[in-house]
Design a protein around this motif. Sequence first.
Motif, PDB file in Angstrom:
ATOM      1  N   ARG A  85      26.785  30.688  -2.809  1.00  0.00           N
ATOM      2  CA  ARG A  85      25.658  30.267  -1.980  1.00  0.00           C
ATOM      3  C   ARG A  85      26.021  29.032  -1.173  1.00  0.00           C
ATOM      4  O   ARG A  85      26.742  28.157  -1.631  1.00  0.00           O
ATOM      5  N   SER A  91      13.145  29.832   4.970  1.00  0.00           N
ATOM      6  CA  SER A  91      13.956  28.922   4.165  1.00  0.00           C
ATOM      7  C   SER A  91      13.063  28.086   3.253  1.00  0.00           C
ATOM      8  O   SER A  91      11.924  27.775   3.587  1.00  0.00           O
ATOM      9  N   ARG A  92      13.588  27.717   2.098  1.00  0.00           N
ATOM     10  CA  ARG A  92      12.877  26.851   1.169  1.00  0.00           C
ATOM     11  C   ARG A  92      13.474  25.456   1.270  1.00  0.00           C
ATOM     12  O   ARG A  92      14.682  25.273   1.148  1.00  0.00           O
ATOM     13  N   THR A  93      12.628  24.458   1.475  1.00  0.00           N
ATOM     14  CA  THR A  93      13.089  23.094   1.704  1.00  0.00           C
ATOM     15  C   THR A  93      12.414  22.131   0.741  1.00  0.00           C
ATOM     16  O   THR A  93      11.212  22.237   0.482  1.00  0.00           O
ATOM     17  N   THR A 140      15.008  32.478  10.003  1.00  0.00           N
ATOM     18  CA  THR A 140      15.759  31.675   9.027  1.00  0.00           C
ATOM     19  C   THR A 140      15.001  30.399   8.705  1.00  0.00           C
ATOM     20  O   THR A 140      14.873  30.000   7.543  1.00  0.00           O
ATOM     21  N   SER A 141      14.471  29.764   9.747  1.00  0.00           N
ATOM     22  CA  SER A 141      13.709  28.529   9.551  1.00  0.00           C
ATOM     23  C   SER A 141      12.429  28.792   8.769  1.00  0.00           C
ATOM     24  O   SER A 141      12.102  28.060   7.827  1.00  0.00           O
ATOM     25  N   THR A 183      10.757  27.310  -6.621  1.00  0.00           N
ATOM     26  CA  THR A 183      11.866  26.933  -5.742  1.00  0.00           C
ATOM     27  C   THR A 183      13.017  26.357  -6.548  1.00  0.00           C
ATOM     28  O   THR A 183      14.188  26.702  -6.331  1.00  0.00           O
ATOM     29  N   ASN A 211      27.326  20.709   5.195  1.00  0.00           N
ATOM     30  CA  ASN A 211      26.877  21.636   4.165  1.00  0.00           C
ATOM     31  C   ASN A 211      28.015  21.925   3.207  1.00  0.00           C
ATOM     32  O   ASN A 211      29.176  21.584   3.476  1.00  0.00           O
TER      33      ASN A 211
END
Length: 531
Positions: free
Chosen positions: A521, A374-376, A370-371, A508, A445
């Motif tokens: 989402r 993921s897009r950050t 997941t880390s 992104t 979140n």
Amino acid sequence: MDSSIASSRITQNALEIIKNAISDAGQNEVMFCGTLNTDGFVDTIIVAARGNESAVPALEAFMEKGDVIIHNHPGGYLKPSNADINIASMLGKQGIGFFIIDNNAENIYVVAEPIVSKKREPIDTETLAENLLPNGQFSKLFEYYETRESQVEMLKDIAESFNNESMIIAEAGTGVGKSLAYLLPSFQWAINNEERVVISTNTINLQHQLLEKDIPLVKKILNTDIKSALVKGRSNYLCLRKYYEFINENSLFNTVEDNGIIGAIRDWVSATETGDKSDLPVNVDYSTWSDICSDSDYCLGLYCTYREKCFVIKARKNAATASIIVVNHHLLLSDLSARNMGAGFNGTAVLPLFRHVIIDEAHNLESAATSYFSRTLSKGYIIKSFRKLYSRYKNRVFGIYNFLVENSGSNKKKVTTIPEIVSAIIEAYDNLEKEAENLLADKQNLKIEKKSEFDNLLKLFSLFKEKLSEIYLVLDELSQNIKITPEDDSRVYELLLIKLKIKDLISTSENLIAEKEISGRQLNFMGTPET
């Protein structure tokens, strides 16, 4: 001199890659690394080095027994030179073949054949398990040793999974001794078959336990000296190019000069053999280290001035000679991602070729994935990304901007728009982050139930994307008018990397604002931490 048709040894797809690479190099010499498929044909090709009309650098690649070095003779005369024979002799001792090809990729001369791996030798499961039984090797080393039946059974199951090329999922509670249960079969398989085994863990503590305690013990029990190595991600290593840029940019090192960090780093750089951050004698904050560590997004590869001294390459060469490799889950995922994205499963990607993997602490693999995938976006990330393009401190300008000014020709006016657009991008992100913080309030979140609830956020994302697209179009137009090549000036390649980074940021942003994906989402917003 006997030559043969190139297609008798190399697949048509690989030949096309070779031919195109030679054409791109101006018909000069190019060195390729090739991997054989199950039919014995070279089918995976990587460009390793480029030279001139008569020579190519003989750079040591990350190759395996059974691989092939291929290089062209531009004149079409395929007789090997003395240098060719010397290199072929050196590589032949490692089981690596050496081929010479013409520029049209039609004819080939085989100087040395690759040595194909032998038939696999299975593990003698019962004999290996005896090491853990009463009167076995462990009991001779430890006075109060007690056999653990669950450990013995786990070892046997893992050994059989090696023999049968099958998967095994094992749950082992505290006290079972799982590390030895998988290390003994892993080492025995590597000894029997000269095949690499990768061991992936989640924690640094377990990595140190394996390398400092368990692996030396297994080597002693099995009476073997086969090599093991810890492989780390490239961000753990110093990048010499970034380091010298860092030293030259006063705006960066003035912030840490007073506490002696820079002096300590300078002393370390002049002495280190590994460039590994863990060897640094002082603690360096994340921001400073990220300014000088290796970074795949901006690695110049073959065009880097410091390639011959590169610590990442040195670490990978070391890993290429190891039979047991210890990595973390993040690096394993990075390797698998690179292979799925086109690197293939027959050669080196992030890690050298391997066909067997042990995943310890596997319950953490999901969170690691997941880390990794993921897009950050963060302000620090945006600033660092565009600092490679343009940054200013007092009266000094840094980044590729200076190169663009020098090579813009009649497009100089277009170049002068870059500072303003970069400033607008950072401002657009600031506004985006503020809106996200307002929406987040005191929550960790937010789940998007209706797209309309986030209209303003999405509008700001669209504006951010527009500014990114604007700078991309400017750079694309400027790069098309640059007449020199990466071989002439590595900054041409650096400009390409910056464009790719901006394109990734645009992608992104597009994914985040896509109407068909936004409902339902969950987004996690992280504000800029206070300093």
